[in-house]
Design a protein around this motif. Structure first.
Motif, PDB file in Angstrom:
ATOM      1  N   GLU A   9       0.656  -1.539   0.139  1.00 34.16           N
ATOM      2  CA  GLU A   9      -0.325  -0.168  -0.374  1.00 34.16           C
ATOM      3  C   GLU A   9       1.060   1.543   0.278  1.00 34.16           C
ATOM      4  O   GLU A   9       2.155   0.864   0.332  1.00 34.16           O
ATOM      5  CB  GLU A   9      -0.826  -0.236   1.657  1.00 34.16           C
ATOM      6  CG  GLU A   9      -1.492   1.388   1.791  1.00 34.16           C
ATOM      7  CD  GLU A   9      -3.063   1.729   2.802  1.00 34.16           C
ATOM      8  OE1 GLU A   9      -3.766   1.421   2.447  1.00 34.16           O
ATOM      9  OE2 GLU A   9      -2.151   0.836   4.319  1.00 34.16           O
ATOM     10  N   SER A  10       0.896   2.334  -0.755  1.00 26.32           N
ATOM     11  CA  SER A  10       1.123   3.361  -0.919  1.00 26.32           C
ATOM     12  C   SER A  10      -0.148   4.710  -0.327  1.00 26.32           C
ATOM     13  O   SER A  10      -1.535   4.768  -0.749  1.00 26.32           O
ATOM     14  CB  SER A  10       1.428   4.008  -1.531  1.00 26.32           C
ATOM     15  OG  SER A  10       2.862   3.129  -2.131  1.00 26.32           O
ATOM     16  N   MET A  11       0.488   5.306   0.832  1.00 28.77           N
ATOM     17  CA  MET A  11      -0.407   6.483   0.677  1.00 28.77           C
ATOM     18  C   MET A  11       0.064   7.481   1.341  1.00 28.77           C
ATOM     19  O   MET A  11       1.683   7.915   1.552  1.00 28.77           O
ATOM     20  CB  MET A  11      -0.793   6.388   2.559  1.00 28.77           C
ATOM     21  CG  MET A  11      -2.168   5.070   2.223  1.00 28.77           C
ATOM     22  SD  MET A  11      -2.386   4.284   4.059  1.00 28.77           S
ATOM     23  CE  MET A  11      -3.976   6.087   4.305  1.00 28.77           C
ATOM     24  N   SER A  12      -0.045   8.556   1.138  1.00 29.41           N
ATOM     25  CA  SER A  12       0.793  10.640   0.231  1.00 29.41           C
ATOM     26  C   SER A  12      -0.466  11.621   1.329  1.00 29.41           C
ATOM     27  O   SER A  12      -1.779  11.447   1.214  1.00 29.41           O
ATOM     28  CB  SER A  12       0.715  10.675  -1.082  1.00 29.41           C
ATOM     29  OG  SER A  12      -0.109  10.951  -1.820  1.00 29.41           O
ATOM     30  N   GLY A  13      -0.246  12.718   1.766  1.00 25.66           N
ATOM     31  CA  GLY A  13      -0.826  13.686   1.905  1.00 25.66           C
ATOM     32  C   GLY A  13       0.345  14.365   1.856  1.00 25.66           C
ATOM     33  O   GLY A  13       1.155  14.967   1.754  1.00 25.66           O
ATOM     34  N   PRO A  25       5.116  18.206   2.193  1.00 22.55           N
ATOM     35  CA  PRO A  25       4.313  16.330   1.533  1.00 22.55           C
ATOM     36  C   PRO A  25       5.038  15.743   1.890  1.00 22.55           C
ATOM     37  O   PRO A  25       6.317  14.973   2.779  1.00 22.55           O
ATOM     38  CB  PRO A  25       5.871  16.786   0.039  1.00 22.55           C
ATOM     39  CG  PRO A  25       6.002  18.321  -0.016  1.00 22.55           C
ATOM     40  CD  PRO A  25       6.268  18.372   1.300  1.00 22.55           C
ATOM     41  N   PHE A  26       4.164  14.665   2.761  1.00 25.62           N
ATOM     42  CA  PHE A  26       4.543  13.116   3.465  1.00 25.62           C
ATOM     43  C   PHE A  26       3.751  11.991   2.267  1.00 25.62           C
ATOM     44  O   PHE A  26       2.487  12.173   2.213  1.00 25.62           O
ATOM     45  CB  PHE A  26       4.196  13.385   4.811  1.00 25.62           C
ATOM     46  CG  PHE A  26       4.478  12.381   5.792  1.00 25.62           C
ATOM     47  CD1 PHE A  26       5.450  11.688   5.975  1.00 25.62           C
ATOM     48  CD2 PHE A  26       3.014  11.797   6.673  1.00 25.62           C
ATOM     49  CE1 PHE A  26       5.365  10.734   6.559  1.00 25.62           C
ATOM     50  CE2 PHE A  26       3.464  10.299   7.501  1.00 25.62           C
ATOM     51  CZ  PHE A  26       4.535   9.813   7.327  1.00 25.62           C
ATOM     52  N   SER A  27       4.569  11.066   2.472  1.00 22.53           N
ATOM     53  CA  SER A  27       3.958   9.139   1.948  1.00 22.53           C
ATOM     54  C   SER A  27       5.041   8.506   2.638  1.00 22.53           C
ATOM     55  O   SER A  27       5.694   8.606   3.202  1.00 22.53           O
ATOM     56  CB  SER A  27       4.394   9.554   0.398  1.00 22.53           C
ATOM     57  OG  SER A  27       5.498   9.534  -0.166  1.00 22.53           O
ATOM     58  N   PHE A  28       4.376   7.555   2.276  1.00 21.12           N
ATOM     59  CA  PHE A  28       4.731   5.948   2.887  1.00 21.12           C
ATOM     60  C   PHE A  28       4.970   4.945   1.613  1.00 21.12           C
ATOM     61  O   PHE A  28       2.962   5.465   1.755  1.00 21.12           O
ATOM     62  CB  PHE A  28       5.043   5.259   3.796  1.00 21.12           C
ATOM     63  CG  PHE A  28       3.250   5.428   4.683  1.00 21.12           C
ATOM     64  CD1 PHE A  28       2.655   4.591   4.916  1.00 21.12           C
ATOM     65  CD2 PHE A  28       2.920   6.757   5.474  1.00 21.12           C
ATOM     66  CE1 PHE A  28       1.494   4.568   5.510  1.00 21.12           C
ATOM     67  CE2 PHE A  28       1.308   6.468   6.451  1.00 21.12           C
ATOM     68  CZ  PHE A  28       0.735   5.413   5.727  1.00 21.12           C
ATOM     69  N   THR A  29       5.105   4.343   1.987  1.00 20.73           N
ATOM     70  CA  THR A  29       5.009   2.985   0.928  1.00 20.73           C
ATOM     71  C   THR A  29       5.381   1.724   1.899  1.00 20.73           C
ATOM     72  O   THR A  29       6.381   1.680   2.205  1.00 20.73           O
ATOM     73  CB  THR A  29       5.540   3.150  -0.220  1.00 20.73           C
ATOM     74  OG1 THR A  29       5.420   4.111  -1.228  1.00 20.73           O
ATOM     75  CG2 THR A  29       5.215   1.671  -1.444  1.00 20.73           C
ATOM     76  N   ILE A  30       4.053   0.635   1.729  1.00 23.10           N
ATOM     77  CA  ILE A  30       4.679  -0.432   2.797  1.00 23.10           C
ATOM     78  C   ILE A  30       4.352  -1.549   2.238  1.00 23.10           C
ATOM     79  O   ILE A  30       3.477  -1.888   1.158  1.00 23.10           O
ATOM     80  CB  ILE A  30       4.420   0.340   4.560  1.00 23.10           C
ATOM     81  CG1 ILE A  30       2.793  -0.186   3.787  1.00 23.10           C
ATOM     82  CG2 ILE A  30       3.994   1.262   5.492  1.00 23.10           C
ATOM     83  CD1 ILE A  30       1.265  -0.360   4.738  1.00 23.10           C
TER      84      ILE A  30
END
Length: 148
Positions: A9-13, A25-30
């Motif tokens: 999953e990837s989420m950003s914001g 800007p902040f995001s993560f891919t897990i």
């Protein structure tokens, strides 16, 4: 061979520190994995990549599926801000049904002290999620290529 369920999953914001209020800007891919496939509440430990501003950092954490919404915590070390820990939960039904499925508010901590807030969202297709994000994999391969 031990099979388990892998969730990619990837989420950003954005992430804002209380000290300056600037939304970075902040995001993560897990890659979250569990061998307890049929246990909804089982912890799904993950590894991945967090990006804050121009910096990309390895991260690790845990995802737990709850009836009220998935709960996340993640930890990463930012080269300028140091150790950061973010924790939060999607709240199904809060702020509109579709929005609550994809949006996760987080509290940001430094040394066990709240220092900011973040808000991330799943930006890919919700309809494609089960086909793109979920896989049965051997445990030995669960965290390979944790940045993808």
């Amino acid at each position: 061979m031990t099979l388990g369920l892998l969730l990619k999953e990837s989420m950003s914001g954005w992430l804002a520190l209380d000290s300056d209020g600037v939304e970075r800007p902040f995001s993560f891919t897990i890659r979250a994995f569990t061998t307890r496939i049929f246990s909804l509440g089982a912890p799904r430990y993950f590894r991945g990549t967090a990006r804050l501003g121009d910096h990309q950092c390895p991260c690790e954490g845990e995802l737990r599926i709850r009836l009220s919404g998935p709960h996340y915590w993640l930890h990463f070390r930012h080269p300028e801000l140091g150790e950061l820990y973010a924790e939060g939960q999607k709240q199904y039904g809060q702020g509109g049904w579709i929005q609550s499925l994809i949006t996760c508010p987080l509290t940001v901590y430094q040394a066990d002290r709240p220092v900011g807030k973040a808000r991330v969202a799943y930006r890919d297709s919700m309809l494609a999620f089960p086909f793109k994000a979920l896989r049965l994999v051997d445990e030995r391969h669960a965290y390979q290529d944790a940045a993808s």
